[in-house]
Scaffold this motif. Structure first.
Motif, PDB file in Angstrom:
ATOM      1  N   VAL A  36      -2.637 -41.431  32.196  1.00 24.33           N
ATOM      2  CA  VAL A  36      -3.069 -42.757  32.445  1.00 24.33           C
ATOM      3  C   VAL A  36      -4.549 -42.625  32.845  1.00 24.33           C
ATOM      4  CG1 VAL A  36      -2.923 -45.011  33.657  1.00 24.33           C
ATOM      5  CG2 VAL A  36      -0.934 -43.705  33.204  1.00 24.33           C
ATOM      6  N   PHE A  37      -5.442 -43.413  32.277  1.00 20.27           N
ATOM      7  CA  PHE A  37      -6.889 -43.512  32.464  1.00 20.27           C
ATOM      8  C   PHE A  37      -7.454 -44.993  32.724  1.00 20.27           C
ATOM      9  CE2 PHE A  37      -6.211 -40.284  29.085  1.00 20.27           C
ATOM     10  CZ  PHE A  37      -7.228 -39.425  29.356  1.00 20.27           C
ATOM     11  N   SER A  38      -8.124 -44.874  33.766  1.00 22.60           N
ATOM     12  CA  SER A  38      -8.295 -46.507  34.275  1.00 22.60           C
ATOM     13  C   SER A  38      -9.978 -46.526  35.100  1.00 22.60           C
ATOM     14  CB  SER A  38      -7.279 -46.763  35.666  1.00 22.60           C
ATOM     15  OG  SER A  38      -7.852 -47.942  35.986  1.00 22.60           O
ATOM     16  N   ASP A  39     -10.430 -47.647  35.053  1.00 22.30           N
ATOM     17  CA  ASP A  39     -11.637 -47.692  35.649  1.00 22.30           C
ATOM     18  C   ASP A  39     -11.633 -48.151  37.084  1.00 22.30           C
ATOM     19  OD1 ASP A  39     -10.904 -50.326  35.221  1.00 22.30           O
ATOM     20  OD2 ASP A  39     -12.800 -51.087  34.566  1.00 22.30           O
ATOM     21  N   SER A  40     -10.560 -48.187  37.761  1.00 18.29           N
ATOM     22  CA  SER A  40     -10.369 -48.444  39.107  1.00 18.29           C
ATOM     23  C   SER A  40      -9.330 -47.357  39.562  1.00 18.29           C
ATOM     24  CB  SER A  40     -10.124 -49.638  39.434  1.00 18.29           C
ATOM     25  OG  SER A  40      -8.721 -50.056  38.732  1.00 18.29           O
ATOM     26  N   PRO A  41      -9.309 -47.003  40.815  1.00 17.94           N
ATOM     27  CA  PRO A  41      -8.574 -46.101  41.416  1.00 17.94           C
ATOM     28  C   PRO A  41      -7.181 -46.786  41.933  1.00 17.94           C
ATOM     29  CG  PRO A  41     -10.040 -46.425  43.026  1.00 17.94           C
ATOM     30  CD  PRO A  41     -10.496 -47.142  41.758  1.00 17.94           C
ATOM     31  N   GLN A  42      -6.060 -46.001  41.694  1.00 13.36           N
ATOM     32  CA  GLN A  42      -4.659 -46.819  42.047  1.00 13.36           C
ATOM     33  C   GLN A  42      -4.304 -46.289  43.627  1.00 13.36           C
ATOM     34  OE1 GLN A  42      -2.786 -48.958  40.479  1.00 13.36           O
ATOM     35  NE2 GLN A  42      -4.547 -48.873  38.981  1.00 13.36           N
ATOM     36  N   PRO A  43      -4.085 -47.286  44.409  1.00 10.28           N
ATOM     37  CA  PRO A  43      -3.743 -46.899  45.697  1.00 10.28           C
ATOM     38  C   PRO A  43      -2.372 -45.850  45.833  1.00 10.28           C
ATOM     39  CG  PRO A  43      -2.935 -48.921  45.650  1.00 10.28           C
ATOM     40  CD  PRO A  43      -3.803 -48.684  44.226  1.00 10.28           C
ATOM     41  N   ASP A  44      -2.387 -45.034  46.770  1.00 10.96           N
ATOM     42  CA  ASP A  44      -1.166 -43.855  46.694  1.00 10.96           C
ATOM     43  C   ASP A  44      -0.726 -43.286  45.644  1.00 10.96           C
ATOM     44  OD1 ASP A  44      -0.636 -45.142  49.322  1.00 10.96           O
ATOM     45  OD2 ASP A  44       0.485 -46.783  48.642  1.00 10.96           O
ATOM     46  N   VAL A  45      -1.856 -42.901  44.913  1.00  4.15           N
ATOM     47  CA  VAL A  45      -1.879 -42.054  43.721  1.00  4.15           C
ATOM     48  C   VAL A  45      -2.900 -41.115  43.679  1.00  4.15           C
ATOM     49  CG1 VAL A  45      -1.980 -42.270  40.997  1.00  4.15           C
ATOM     50  CG2 VAL A  45      -0.661 -44.017  42.146  1.00  4.15           C
ATOM     51  N   LYS A  46      -2.694 -39.848  43.623  1.00  3.68           N
ATOM     52  CA  LYS A  46      -3.843 -38.713  43.583  1.00  3.68           C
ATOM     53  C   LYS A  46      -4.227 -38.871  42.240  1.00  3.68           C
ATOM     54  CE  LYS A  46      -4.540 -33.921  44.115  1.00  3.68           C
ATOM     55  NZ  LYS A  46      -4.133 -32.656  43.347  1.00  3.68           N
ATOM     56  N   SER A  47      -5.355 -39.132  42.054  1.00  9.98           N
ATOM     57  CA  SER A  47      -6.057 -39.170  40.679  1.00  9.98           C
ATOM     58  C   SER A  47      -7.165 -38.283  40.759  1.00  9.98           C
ATOM     59  CB  SER A  47      -6.570 -40.623  40.362  1.00  9.98           C
ATOM     60  OG  SER A  47      -7.337 -41.098  41.188  1.00  9.98           O
ATOM     61  N   ASP A  48      -7.454 -37.739  39.446  1.00  9.88           N
ATOM     62  CA  ASP A  48      -8.891 -36.929  39.232  1.00  9.88           C
ATOM     63  C   ASP A  48      -9.904 -38.053  38.689  1.00  9.88           C
ATOM     64  OD1 ASP A  48      -7.897 -34.573  40.440  1.00  9.88           O
ATOM     65  OD2 ASP A  48      -7.170 -34.230  37.983  1.00  9.88           O
ATOM     66  N   THR A  49     -11.134 -37.714  38.900  1.00 10.09           N
ATOM     67  CA  THR A  49     -12.299 -38.587  38.514  1.00 10.09           C
ATOM     68  C   THR A  49     -13.045 -37.627  37.307  1.00 10.09           C
ATOM     69  OG1 THR A  49     -13.833 -37.718  40.509  1.00 10.09           O
ATOM     70  CG2 THR A  49     -12.422 -39.871  40.653  1.00 10.09           C
ATOM     71  N   VAL A  50     -13.471 -38.634  36.447  1.00 13.44           N
ATOM     72  CA  VAL A  50     -14.528 -38.075  35.409  1.00 13.44           C
ATOM     73  C   VAL A  50     -15.463 -38.979  35.369  1.00 13.44           C
ATOM     74  CG1 VAL A  50     -14.375 -37.592  32.900  1.00 13.44           C
ATOM     75  CG2 VAL A  50     -12.149 -37.350  34.114  1.00 13.44           C
ATOM     76  N   ASP A  51     -16.763 -38.146  35.414  1.00 14.66           N
ATOM     77  CA  ASP A  51     -17.851 -39.151  35.505  1.00 14.66           C
ATOM     78  C   ASP A  51     -18.308 -39.252  33.660  1.00 14.66           C
ATOM     79  OD1 ASP A  51     -18.414 -39.323  38.055  1.00 14.66           O
ATOM     80  OD2 ASP A  51     -19.347 -37.336  38.251  1.00 14.66           O
ATOM     81  N   VAL A  52     -18.679 -40.359  33.707  1.00 15.68           N
ATOM     82  CA  VAL A  52     -18.906 -40.621  32.226  1.00 15.68           C
ATOM     83  C   VAL A  52     -20.287 -41.439  32.123  1.00 15.68           C
ATOM     84  CG1 VAL A  52     -18.215 -42.020  30.172  1.00 15.68           C
ATOM     85  CG2 VAL A  52     -16.566 -40.940  31.785  1.00 15.68           C
ATOM     86  N   SER A  53     -21.143 -40.794  31.392  1.00 14.12           N
ATOM     87  CA  SER A  53     -22.168 -41.632  31.252  1.00 14.12           C
ATOM     88  C   SER A  53     -22.316 -42.432  29.968  1.00 14.12           C
ATOM     89  CB  SER A  53     -23.692 -40.413  30.989  1.00 14.12           C
ATOM     90  OG  SER A  53     -23.567 -39.877  29.767  1.00 14.12           O
TER      91      SER A  53
END
Length: 173
Positions: A36-53
Motif C-alpha cells: 500500500v502506498f499513501s501520502d499520510s502515515p497510518q497509526p499503529d502500522v509500521k511503514s517505510d518512507t520514500v522521499d519523492v521530488s
C-alpha cells in the motif's frame, strides 16, 4: 516594520514551495500482504518512507529506426516456414478424413504475406493469413503436404519442407 513584515511573508511563502519539491510517500503491507502506498502515515502500522521530488521525470527519446523497414523490396527478409502438425510419417486415424495442418513462420508473419497449402503437389487451400488449415474428406493412404508463403504480389518467397503422413480410415469390410 514594513520590511520585517515583508520578509516574514516572503519566508512563509518560500517554505511551502521548498516543501512542495520534496514529498514523502508511506509504504506498508496490509493484512492481505498487498503493498500500500499513501501520502499520510497510518497509526499503529509500521511503514517505510520514500522521499519523492516533484521534479518531472524527463526521458530521452528512443531511437525507433530499427522498427522501420529500411531494406527495399529487393531485400526481403529470409523467412523460414515449417509444418508443425502432422509430424513426418505420422499416421492419422480419422474415419471422416479430417486432417489438421499447423505451420509456423519465422521470424514473424508480416502484413501482406499469405500462406497456401499444397496436398500431393496441388494447391488445395489459400491464400490465407494463417498457417492453420483443416482438410475434410481426404482419401485414405499416403499424402504429402507443403506450405508456401506468398508476398502481396503473389510471388512465392518461402516453402516448407514436405511432410508425409498416412491417413487411416476404417472400412466397413
Amino acid at each position: 516594520m514594513r520590511k520585517f513584515v515583508l520578509l516574514l511573508l516572503v519566508g512563509l511563502l518560500i517554505t511551502p514551495l521548498a516543501d512542495a519539491t520534496k514529498k514523502k510517500i508511506y509504504v506498508w503491507r496490509n493484512a492481505d500482504g498487498v503493498l500500500v502506498f499513501s501520502d499520510s502515515p497510518q497509526p499503529d502500522v509500521k511503514s517505510d518512507t520514500v522521499d519523492v521530488s516533484s521534479t518531472p521525470n524527463i526521458v530521452k527519446s528512443v531511437d525507433t529506426a530499427i522498427l522501420e523497414n529500411k531494406s527495399g523490396p529487393a531485400q526481403e527478409e529470409k523467412l523460414k516456414v515449417e509444418i508443425l502438425k502432422p509430424a513426418q510419417e505420422e499416421t492419422i486415424r480419422d474415419n471422416s478424413g479430417s486432417v489438421y495442418i499447423s505451420g509456423a513462420i519465422k521470424p514473424s508473419f508480416k502484413r501482406g504475406l499469405s500462406v497456401v497449402l499444397k496436398l500431393d503437389d496441388k494447391k488445395v487451400k489459400g491464400p490465407q493469413k494463417s498457417a492453420v488449415f483443416i482438410l475434410r474428406n481426404v482419401d485414405r493412404g499416403e499424402h504429402k503436404v507443403q506450405l508456401e508463403v506468398w508476398n502481396s504480389s503473389g510471388k512465392v518467397i518461402a516453402v516448407s519442407d514436405p511432410v508425409t503422413f498416412f491417413l487411416h480410415r476404417g472400412s466397413v469390410n
